[in-house]
Design an enzyme around this catalytic site. Structure first.
Site, PDB file in Angstrom:
ATOM      1  CE1 TYR A   1      -1.075   0.483   4.787  1.00 62.87           C
ATOM      2  CE2 TYR A   1       1.072   1.527   4.882  1.00 62.87           C
ATOM      3  CZ  TYR A   1       0.073   0.786   5.494  1.00 62.87           C
ATOM      4  OH  TYR A   1       0.239   0.353   6.788  1.00 62.87           O
TER       5      TYR A   1
ATOM      6  CG  ASP B   1      -1.014  -4.668  -1.897  1.00 62.81           C
ATOM      7  OD1 ASP B   1      -0.353  -3.983  -1.075  1.00 62.81           O
ATOM      8  OD2 ASP B   1      -2.077  -5.238  -1.599  1.00 62.81           O
TER       9      ASP B   1
ATOM     10  CE  LYS C   1      -7.304  -3.310   3.259  1.00 64.21           C
ATOM     11  NZ  LYS C   1      -7.466  -2.509   4.472  1.00 64.21           N
TER      12      LYS C   1
HETATM   13  P1  KE4 Z   1      -2.875  -4.509   6.970  1.00 65.18           P
HETATM   14  O1  KE4 Z   1      -1.504  -4.812   7.513  1.00 65.18           O
HETATM   15  O2  KE4 Z   1      -3.402  -3.181   7.493  1.00 65.18           O
HETATM   16  O3  KE4 Z   1      -3.876  -5.653   7.156  1.00 65.18           O
HETATM   17  O4  KE4 Z   1      -2.772  -4.364   5.384  1.00 65.18           O
HETATM   18  C1  KE4 Z   1      -1.850  -3.445   4.855  1.00 65.18           C
HETATM   19  C2  KE4 Z   1      -2.264  -3.067   3.453  1.00 65.18           C
HETATM   20  C3  KE4 Z   1      -1.589  -3.623   2.388  1.00 65.18           C
HETATM   21  N1  KE4 Z   1      -1.927  -3.325   1.106  1.00 65.18           N
HETATM   22  C4  KE4 Z   1      -2.959  -2.480   0.839  1.00 65.18           C
HETATM   23  C5  KE4 Z   1      -3.307  -2.179  -0.586  1.00 65.18           C
HETATM   24  C6  KE4 Z   1      -3.695  -1.891   1.900  1.00 65.18           C
HETATM   25  O5  KE4 Z   1      -4.705  -1.038   1.620  1.00 65.18           O
HETATM   26  C7  KE4 Z   1      -3.360  -2.191   3.238  1.00 65.18           C
HETATM   27  C8  KE4 Z   1      -4.078  -1.573   4.418  1.00 65.18           C
HETATM   28  N2  KE4 Z   1      -5.057  -0.586   4.098  1.00 65.18           N
HETATM   29  C9  KE4 Z   1      -5.325   0.421   5.118  1.00 65.18           C
HETATM   30  C10 KE4 Z   1      -6.364   1.376   4.532  1.00 65.18           C
HETATM   31  N3  KE4 Z   1      -5.797   2.316   3.653  1.00 65.18           N
HETATM   32  C11 KE4 Z   1      -5.770  -0.185   6.405  1.00 65.18           C
HETATM   33  C12 KE4 Z   1      -6.309   0.808   7.416  1.00 65.18           C
HETATM   34  C13 KE4 Z   1      -5.305   1.098   8.507  1.00 65.18           C
HETATM   35  O6  KE4 Z   1      -4.103   1.261   8.210  1.00 65.18           O
HETATM   36  O7  KE4 Z   1      -5.771   1.168   9.665  1.00 65.18           O
END
Ligand code: KE4
Length: 430
Positions: free
Chosen positions: A144, A239, A267
């Site tokens: 993701y 990523d 993060k």
């Molecule tokens: P954000 O847009 O949520 O800050 O980041 C997206 C993203 C991009 N790349 C990786 C590898 C990620 O894990 C994420 C976001 N992770 C999720 C947890 N699996 C955030 C939690 C959520 O979607 O509320």
């Protein structure tokens, strides 16, 4: 009943916010039950609307590597806030944070700060396409990269075919250049480059994947991604939004010893405040506006309070011995969970790196998304609620990873293992 206020808040929230949440996974749809509305957090714990305490293994999905409310971070944020929340103009602290990131990640010569992982991944993708003049991208099922349209895509019908949208509102045209391959599948990787290598702008991967729980790219697979990108003039994009400064000071690229062309982070670098980044070699990064033709912008990019939070966090994790201690703590947790599962005859396997861990109610570690999804939802959901009822909060979905902070004590870890042992005892049979 401790769920009354959470249930009341959830009912109220659902009237004004879609699903009652501002990010879908928080709604507990995968596991059922009532989401806990968190009132406050401190160290390794947070408290719900009914003042029930939980040991927190989400850590805001990764950022809270120091635990909640670390004194040095809190002081930095309070001080920065007094000087102003946002200026829309450059600040010294953005330069300081950029310098610190570049010092810690030698694969990058320049970095651009943004406000979310999605924004960083989307921008890095546009940069890769702009810098190479190519349109195809490769991503992997189970990884993701945020919710930019071109990345909301699932595998097509056959091998190495272009993807189909995973979300309404994403026209097929937008994902027609996104190739979705099976993680750790060397055959598909070779085929994709043999067929499309000349037109692949980038290969985007979570080299330690935390969005199908915890699955590592095999060293051979990761190495082949690097080689094929180099051979075909495609950019290798790691990523590291989740793994950056989480699995180690140099992230997954440090663990694997592979130098990507572009890195996306988030993060931990914001320490819990909205801050993310993407970076790479000067020649590529200078294609970005205002230097070059690839446009990218953001009102709150490099926000002065968020950069204070991020800098204070990085200062703490860069201290000698931080990751050794964190890694040992995480290992203690997963080894304890494994022993508890073995004692109860529950098929179970675990993985961890630095402060990130995963586990599967499966006899052996999955290598890709379809193997992960062989896990039984009902059994996971029983374990989730068994832990939650005992004050242990893990991710409310079996495809999510878990996070340990520097604030978790051995007593917290042992209490978690004991709670898991109790939950394993009543796990429904396969
Ligand atoms: P954000 O847009 O949520 O800050 O980041 C997206 C993203 C991009 N790349 C990786 C590898 C990620 O894990 C994420 C976001 N992770 C999720 C947890 N699996 C955030 C939690 C959520 O979607 O509320």
């Amino acid at each position: 009943m401790h769920q009354d206020l959470n249930a009341e808040l959830f009912a109220r929230a659902q009237k004004v916010i879609p699903g009652g949440v501002n990010s879908p996974v928080r709604a507990f749809k995968a596991v059922g039950g009532t989401p806990r509305f968190i009132r406050r957090a401190e160290g390794a714990y947070f408290w719900d609307a009914d003042n029930k305490r939980y040991i927190d293994y989400i850590g805001s999905w990764g950022p809270m590597i120091l635990g909640h409310g670390h004194p040095a971070v809190l002081e930095a944020v309070q001080k920065a806030a007094l000087d102003g929340f946002s200026f829309g103009a450059p600040t010294e602290r953005e330069v300081e944070l950029a310098e610190q990131i570049l010092q810690l990640l030698p694969s990058m010569e320049m970095v651009r700060l943004v406000s979310s992982g999605t924004e960083a991944a989307m921008s890095a993708l546009r940069l890769a396409r702009g810098a190479t003049g190519r349109k195809h991208i490769i991503k992997f099922e189970g990884c993701y990269h945020g919710h930019a349209d071109a990345l909301l895509v699932k595998a097509g019908s056959g091998l190495a075919t272009f993807g189909n949208p995973t979300s309404a509102g994403v026209p097929p045209e937008v994902v027609q250049h996104t190739l979705v391959l099976e993680y750790n599948n060397l055959t598909q990787l070779e085929e994709a480059f043999a067929l499309h290598g000349h037109d692949i702008a980038c290969l985007m991967i979570e080299a330690i994947a935390g969005n199908m729980n915890f699955v590592r790219a095999t060293p051979a697979f990761a190495k082949r991604c690097r080689e094929l990108c180099t051979q075909h003039g495609a950019l290798l994009l790691f990523d590291e939004v989740m793994t950056g400064f989480r699995v180690g000071l140099q992230g997954a690229q440090g663990v694997l010893g592979i130098k990507p062309d572009l890195t996306v982070m988030g993060k931990v670098i914001g320490g819990g405040m909205p801050l993310a980044a993407f970076g790479g070699p000067r020649a590529i990064m200078e294609q970005l506006a205002p230097m070059g033709p690839v446009y990218q912008a953001g009102t709150l990019s490099g926000n002065p309070v968020a950069t204070a939070c991020g800098l204070a966090t990085l200062r703490e994790i860069a201290k000698p011995g931080f990751y050794q201690a964190l890694g040992a703590k995480t290992k203690r947790l997963v080894q304890g969970l494994q022993a508890a599962a073995d004692a109860e005859g529950v098929p179970f396997c675990t993985e961890s790196e630095g402060g990130m861990f995963g586990f599967f109610l499966l006899p052996e570690l999955p290598q890709n998304y379809s193997q992960v999804m062989r896990s039984s939802n009902p059994r996971f959901n029983h374990l989730f609620h068994g832990l939650l009822d005992q004050g242990v909060y893990i991710a409310p979905a079996l495809y999510e990873a878990g996070f340990v902070s520097a604030a978790h004590t051995d007593a917290d870890i042992d209490a978690t293992i004991e709670a898991a042992r109790v939950a394993f005892k009543t796990l429904p049979k396969e």
